[in-house]
Design a protein around this motif. Sequence first.
Motif, PDB file in Angstrom:
ATOM      1  N   VAL A 144      43.283  36.804  44.619  1.00 17.77           N
ATOM      2  CA  VAL A 144      43.112  38.199  44.929  1.00 17.77           C
ATOM      3  C   VAL A 144      41.783  38.796  44.118  1.00 17.77           C
ATOM      4  N   VAL A 145      40.887  39.445  44.855  1.00 16.45           N
ATOM      5  CA  VAL A 145      39.731  40.043  44.303  1.00 16.45           C
ATOM      6  C   VAL A 145      39.861  41.404  44.347  1.00 16.45           C
ATOM      7  N   ALA A 146      39.679  42.223  43.308  1.00 21.42           N
ATOM      8  CA  ALA A 146      39.942  43.505  43.246  1.00 21.42           C
ATOM      9  C   ALA A 146      38.516  44.252  42.544  1.00 21.42           C
ATOM     10  N   GLY A 147      38.399  45.425  43.183  1.00 19.91           N
ATOM     11  CA  GLY A 147      37.251  46.455  42.544  1.00 19.91           C
ATOM     12  C   GLY A 147      37.517  47.531  41.778  1.00 19.91           C
ATOM     13  N   GLY A 148      36.934  48.113  40.725  1.00 17.59           N
ATOM     14  CA  GLY A 148      37.285  49.422  40.008  1.00 17.59           C
ATOM     15  C   GLY A 148      36.149  50.250  40.328  1.00 17.59           C
ATOM     16  N   ILE A 149      36.294  51.414  39.319  1.00 20.27           N
ATOM     17  CA  ILE A 149      35.207  52.220  39.668  1.00 20.27           C
ATOM     18  C   ILE A 149      33.831  51.731  39.302  1.00 20.27           C
ATOM     19  N   GLY A 150      33.617  50.589  38.619  1.00 21.93           N
ATOM     20  CA  GLY A 150      32.215  50.088  38.498  1.00 21.93           C
ATOM     21  C   GLY A 150      31.504  49.644  39.892  1.00 21.93           C
ATOM     22  N   LEU A 151      32.432  49.968  40.783  1.00 17.46           N
ATOM     23  CA  LEU A 151      31.465  49.523  42.339  1.00 17.46           C
ATOM     24  C   LEU A 151      30.915  50.686  42.645  1.00 17.46           C
ATOM     25  N   ARG A 152      31.030  51.732  41.805  1.00 11.83           N
ATOM     26  CA  ARG A 152      30.213  53.093  41.963  1.00 11.83           C
ATOM     27  C   ARG A 152      30.135  53.960  43.370  1.00 11.83           C
ATOM     28  N   THR A 153      30.145  53.096  44.479  1.00  3.84           N
ATOM     29  CA  THR A 153      30.224  53.832  45.775  1.00  3.84           C
ATOM     30  C   THR A 153      31.453  53.133  46.664  1.00  3.84           C
ATOM     31  N   SER A 154      31.877  53.851  47.734  1.00  4.38           N
ATOM     32  CA  SER A 154      33.036  53.547  48.393  1.00  4.38           C
ATOM     33  C   SER A 154      32.604  52.346  49.443  1.00  4.38           C
ATOM     34  N   VAL A 160      33.931  43.445  47.579  1.00  4.73           N
ATOM     35  CA  VAL A 160      35.029  42.883  47.350  1.00  4.73           C
ATOM     36  C   VAL A 160      35.643  42.139  48.480  1.00  4.73           C
ATOM     37  N   ARG A 161      35.772  42.713  49.560  1.00  6.43           N
ATOM     38  CA  ARG A 161      36.346  42.170  50.696  1.00  6.43           C
ATOM     39  C   ARG A 161      35.482  40.908  51.164  1.00  6.43           C
ATOM     40  N   ASP A 162      34.306  41.051  50.972  1.00 10.14           N
ATOM     41  CA  ASP A 162      33.437  39.641  51.387  1.00 10.14           C
ATOM     42  C   ASP A 162      33.774  38.565  50.507  1.00 10.14           C
ATOM     43  N   LEU A 163      34.041  38.852  49.125  1.00  8.40           N
ATOM     44  CA  LEU A 163      34.314  37.701  48.450  1.00  8.40           C
ATOM     45  C   LEU A 163      35.583  37.305  48.642  1.00  8.40           C
ATOM     46  N   ALA A 164      36.511  38.163  48.853  1.00  6.91           N
ATOM     47  CA  ALA A 164      37.930  37.770  49.020  1.00  6.91           C
ATOM     48  C   ALA A 164      38.066  36.785  50.459  1.00  6.91           C
ATOM     49  N   ASN A 165      37.392  37.349  51.261  1.00  6.83           N
ATOM     50  CA  ASN A 165      37.096  36.766  52.640  1.00  6.83           C
ATOM     51  C   ASN A 165      36.643  35.131  52.409  1.00  6.83           C
ATOM     52  N   ALA A 166      35.381  35.132  51.562  1.00  6.89           N
ATOM     53  CA  ALA A 166      35.008  33.574  51.472  1.00  6.89           C
ATOM     54  C   ALA A 166      35.907  32.678  50.653  1.00  6.89           C
ATOM     55  N   TYR A 201      42.565  35.666  39.815  1.00  8.20           N
ATOM     56  CA  TYR A 201      42.545  37.107  40.279  1.00  8.20           C
ATOM     57  C   TYR A 201      41.019  37.241  39.533  1.00  8.20           C
ATOM     58  N   ILE A 202      40.310  37.919  40.381  1.00 11.29           N
ATOM     59  CA  ILE A 202      38.910  38.335  40.013  1.00 11.29           C
ATOM     60  C   ILE A 202      38.882  39.948  39.980  1.00 11.29           C
ATOM     61  N   ALA A 203      38.521  40.469  38.779  1.00 15.52           N
ATOM     62  CA  ALA A 203      38.458  42.083  38.626  1.00 15.52           C
ATOM     63  C   ALA A 203      36.934  42.329  38.576  1.00 15.52           C
ATOM     64  N   ALA A 204      36.680  43.140  39.581  1.00 18.13           N
ATOM     65  CA  ALA A 204      35.351  43.483  39.294  1.00 18.13           C
ATOM     66  C   ALA A 204      35.031  44.834  39.091  1.00 18.13           C
ATOM     67  N   GLY A 205      34.421  45.306  37.915  1.00 22.25           N
ATOM     68  CA  GLY A 205      34.157  46.731  37.658  1.00 22.25           C
ATOM     69  C   GLY A 205      35.313  47.355  37.196  1.00 22.25           C
ATOM     70  N   ILE A 206      36.374  46.706  37.008  1.00 19.36           N
ATOM     71  CA  ILE A 206      37.699  47.421  36.617  1.00 19.36           C
ATOM     72  C   ILE A 206      37.700  47.311  34.910  1.00 19.36           C
ATOM     73  N   SER A 207      38.104  48.396  34.217  1.00 22.33           N
ATOM     74  CA  SER A 207      37.828  48.752  32.971  1.00 22.33           C
ATOM     75  C   SER A 207      39.197  47.978  32.177  1.00 22.33           C
ATOM     76  N   GLY A 208      40.456  48.049  32.893  1.00 20.98           N
ATOM     77  CA  GLY A 208      41.381  47.297  32.334  1.00 20.98           C
ATOM     78  C   GLY A 208      42.788  48.205  31.843  1.00 20.98           C
ATOM     79  N   ALA A 209      42.783  49.410  32.186  1.00 26.61           N
ATOM     80  CA  ALA A 209      43.865  50.273  31.590  1.00 26.61           C
ATOM     81  C   ALA A 209      45.231  49.461  31.516  1.00 26.61           C
ATOM     82  N   ILE A 210      46.143  50.077  30.740  1.00 29.64           N
ATOM     83  CA  ILE A 210      47.585  49.073  30.725  1.00 29.64           C
ATOM     84  C   ILE A 210      48.140  49.220  32.012  1.00 29.64           C
ATOM     85  N   GLN A 211      47.919  50.342  32.827  1.00 26.94           N
ATOM     86  CA  GLN A 211      48.721  50.655  34.004  1.00 26.94           C
ATOM     87  C   GLN A 211      48.013  49.486  34.946  1.00 26.94           C
TER      88      GLN A 211
END
Lengths: 284, 364
Positions: B241-251, B257-263, B298-308
């Motif tokens: 699973v690859v996921a993005g956070g607010i660090g992606l800056r734009t929609s 994120v989808r491209d990496l997951a696809n690869a 699991y690859i977390a890209a631009g996610i700060s990592g809040a407990i939730q």
Amino acid sequence: MQIFVCIKQVPDSGQIRVHPVTNTIMRQGVPTIINPYDLFGLEQALRLRDRFGGEVTVMTMGPPMAVDSLRKALTYGADRAVLLTDRVFAGSDTLATSYALSNLILKAGETWGAPDIVFCGKQTIDGDTAQVGPGIARRLGLSQLTYVSGIDDMDLTDRQILVRRRGDHGVQVLRSQLPVMVTMMEGSNEIRRGTQADALRAARAEVVKWNAATVGIPDVSLCGLRGSPTVVKKVFAPTAREEKAEMVATTDQSPVAMADALINQIFTRQPALQDDLLRQAAGH
Amino acid sequence: MSNQTSRPAGSGRANMKRELPEHFRSYKHVWVFIEFEHGRIHPVSLELLGEGRKLADKLEVELAAVIAGSGHDALEEVAGTTFSYGADLAYIIDNPVLADYRNEPYTRVMTALVEKYQPEIMLLGATVLGRDLAGAVATTLKTGLTADCTELAIDGERSLAATRPTFGGSLLCTIHTLNYRPQMATVRPRVMAMPVAQEGRSGRIVEFTVDLKEEDIITKVLDFLPDTANEAAQLAFADIVVAGGIGLRTSENVQLVRDLANALGGDWGGSRPLVQKGWIPAERQIGQTGKTIRPRLYIAAGISGAIQHRVGVEGADLIVAINTDPQAPIFDFAHVGITADAITLLPALTNAFRQRLSVNRLAG
């Protein structure tokens, strides 16, 4: 018809900060809002009132400052607001909360007419339990309709209600009998912009304030901390894993070099994953 | 729980010791409510059997599966499966009224069963069904219920210590039900590990009958419209699973994120703020109030990592974090980290993975 809407004033979750050293919640200056899930119930209540006539009463249990949320609900068009506030309710868990609220609903019912529908939020954004609505339904003997995505029809003469309910794997179409307790799914509607007339009325309206005695709580020992079977033994921030993340650093700061180093690290730790990925790629 | 959030830690009754009232001392054994999904046991029920087994062993009591539905042969077959996943016995409640889930008959059955056989712990999945049922049953029994637990343990006084996120997922709290039984808890799917089935393990079946008639049930199921296959539903079970956070800056950058997951032949998602901004659909949210995942990578890209977010991904075998802020909390629970801008690193990773995997294809 009489419609009651239970709401809760909650801290705006986007604004909650944890103190980095003491790990306590920093509450100062955190703005409060009406629990967003409650607004879907409020809007549905207003739509039913607009169609079938009757009154919408919003109610909450909370500290005196919760009056702000009730007033906000009046600006959307609710007819009346009731605050149940008393120190005996402090520290209530969901069981004690549903006890207090069901007694509040009984008292409001005696005063303005028994409710045909009680709306509750699907859950709150601070507790996230989804337990208070079902608790109220059980205590008052209301049919429990949670996760409702739409009310398709209602007949006040034979007291039937037809709803769609969002299940785990599909939608149930249910027919039930009033009175019911309903929690609405998020996105099932959008809260209206209140009219200017409502805003003026809300500013002047008197919020009804009741306490445990005026509501006539039968057994105060079932309220608050004393009446709560669950006990919070500790609140804590999760500890970091003992082994810190291994940081991949490269002298060459180009994305290509960093990507390469990172992939090496991933495959060193998960050789089986590398084999499977290669096999999967070869199979394509 | 709704108002406990305002209670400071360690205050009130938290440190008080009270004896369990006499009439609750006969309450023994751990129960798991078995839920169905498309006619088969819901994975969360098997995960709970695994967890319930540990609790029962610690308490030296039995683990029971509670199986309610319609059709005796099918229910008996389910009982067999629960035995291989750790149950010592199964209560079977077979009644046509229980064919489709409805709150009223299920609450009545569960309440009657608890009153007769008196479990000390009852676990349910924190699904739509489990939450609807648990809240009603706990209120009827006037006992404690802790929702969405991420950890269950037994403390020195045989009390269930149920840990869950609190304050909107910014802290954790441990909750006990001291003077009431049963102690009830729900756990979301995928939070606990799936136990390994032990073929040949057996148990006993206890039939329980209740007087339930369709004409006594107020709510009627008129129709059921099953969901069409939804690709996002597989996210919880993806190996990568690859996921993005607010660090992606734009929609638009969600595409990276989808491209990496696809690869990688994996699935993709994002943190709660991306859902709130409308950049990704709610069903792609990863975290406590979204999906819990247990991938191998699991690859977390631009996610700060809040407990939730943390509680939704902690079951991953390998967590890789990409963040520009070396102090980001995600590095507290990631296994591998890199201080980098996700927006430039994600395309580089996609390319590099593609190259490595295609080179091998030519060679092989």
